[in-house]
Scaffold this active site. Sequence first.
Site, PDB file in Angstrom:
ATOM      1  N   LYS A  62      -8.625  -5.607  -3.443  1.00  0.00           N
ATOM      2  CA  LYS A  62      -9.950  -6.107  -3.801  1.00  0.00           C
ATOM      3  C   LYS A  62     -10.429  -7.183  -2.832  1.00  0.00           C
ATOM      4  O   LYS A  62      -9.675  -7.703  -2.004  1.00  0.00           O
ATOM      5  CB  LYS A  62      -9.939  -6.613  -5.247  1.00  0.00           C
ATOM      6  CG  LYS A  62      -9.883  -5.456  -6.242  1.00  0.00           C
ATOM      7  CD  LYS A  62     -10.229  -5.869  -7.645  1.00  0.00           C
ATOM      8  CE  LYS A  62     -10.438  -4.643  -8.530  1.00  0.00           C
ATOM      9  NZ  LYS A  62     -10.725  -5.004  -9.928  1.00  0.00           N
ATOM     10  N   ARG A  79      -2.705  -2.013 -11.598  1.00  0.00           N
ATOM     11  CA  ARG A  79      -3.482  -0.868 -11.098  1.00  0.00           C
ATOM     12  C   ARG A  79      -3.517  -0.946  -9.579  1.00  0.00           C
ATOM     13  O   ARG A  79      -4.097  -1.867  -9.008  1.00  0.00           O
ATOM     14  CB  ARG A  79      -4.892  -0.905 -11.697  1.00  0.00           C
ATOM     15  CG  ARG A  79      -5.759   0.306 -11.396  1.00  0.00           C
ATOM     16  CD  ARG A  79      -7.081   0.182 -12.152  1.00  0.00           C
ATOM     17  NE  ARG A  79      -7.940   1.345 -11.982  1.00  0.00           N
ATOM     18  CZ  ARG A  79      -8.860   1.481 -11.018  1.00  0.00           C
ATOM     19  NH1 ARG A  79      -9.012   0.495 -10.142  1.00  0.00           N
ATOM     20  NH2 ARG A  79      -9.600   2.569 -10.941  1.00  0.00           N
TER      21      ARG A  79
END
Length: 305
Positions: free
Chosen positions: A241, A275
């Site tokens: 991210k 995740r």
Amino acid sequence: MADGAVGSRPSGFLLPELRSPVRTIGRRTFDFDRRIAVMAIINRTPDSFFDQGATFALDRAVEAAVRAAAEGADWVDIGGVKFAPGPEVPAAEEADRVVPVVAALAAESDVVISVDTFRPEVAEAAIEAGASVINDTTGIHDPRLADVVAASDATLVITHSLAAPRQVAPRPHYDDVAGEIAAFLRERVDFALSRGIPEERLVIDPGHDLNKNTVQTLELTRRLDEITSIGLPTLAAVSNKDFIGESLQRDKPERLAGSLAAATVSAMLGARIVRMHQVREAVDAMRMVEAILGWREPVDPVHNL
């Protein structure tokens, strides 16, 4: 118990007390007091954040999902619409993207299958095809989604985000980022319970980077124990991210090391599902965390014997 024996209380780690740590999800059972599950990511979108459409084609999506299970993923999360704003994708098209992948993977593996959607009609079709988790990144924006999950045996992931689905929250502001996220998640959990979803089928996700800037996400990660102390299994979706890229000045293809560090810190602060895009590396990292915590035996402990 002998020094270092598996099952001893890990020293120096403050791990959350989960109210219902043993979960049967789909065809697998997890004891989240002793397991950190790795959720793989399959994006059947042409404009996905990380892979930019690499698994948009159906055959590539199915191949990637089966490979992720073979590499040790506990869960495979399949998405047909990215979180960020973009071209409108009708619900029928979203279902057409994800349902065939769900069905094909369910026929090949007993891995837990989740579908990343906020739409109740897509969730219903995915559950019928074999999904056992609905991963809603909008915090149950549509109450009907909770009703669909309640009417099934599926688990619901409740995620913190501020904006309406696929809308921008410009310059998000928090006076107390972890405290406000924890309060949001508690309220949404209460709502899910009121719609008939039992607590043992709920997972929470604080939403790293979702309507949060990098400084806010870093603070959230430092204070993740305030989320995990809610007592439900916590999902940390940290892989590749922007908070990692901006912290390290690394482009998306160069964020693996930072992602593994963020996932490990999250696990040590109580996250029980991570995740991740790069499955093999993430599985090794989480199995190593479990070994350090004394939750699993070394595979081949011959050194200095």
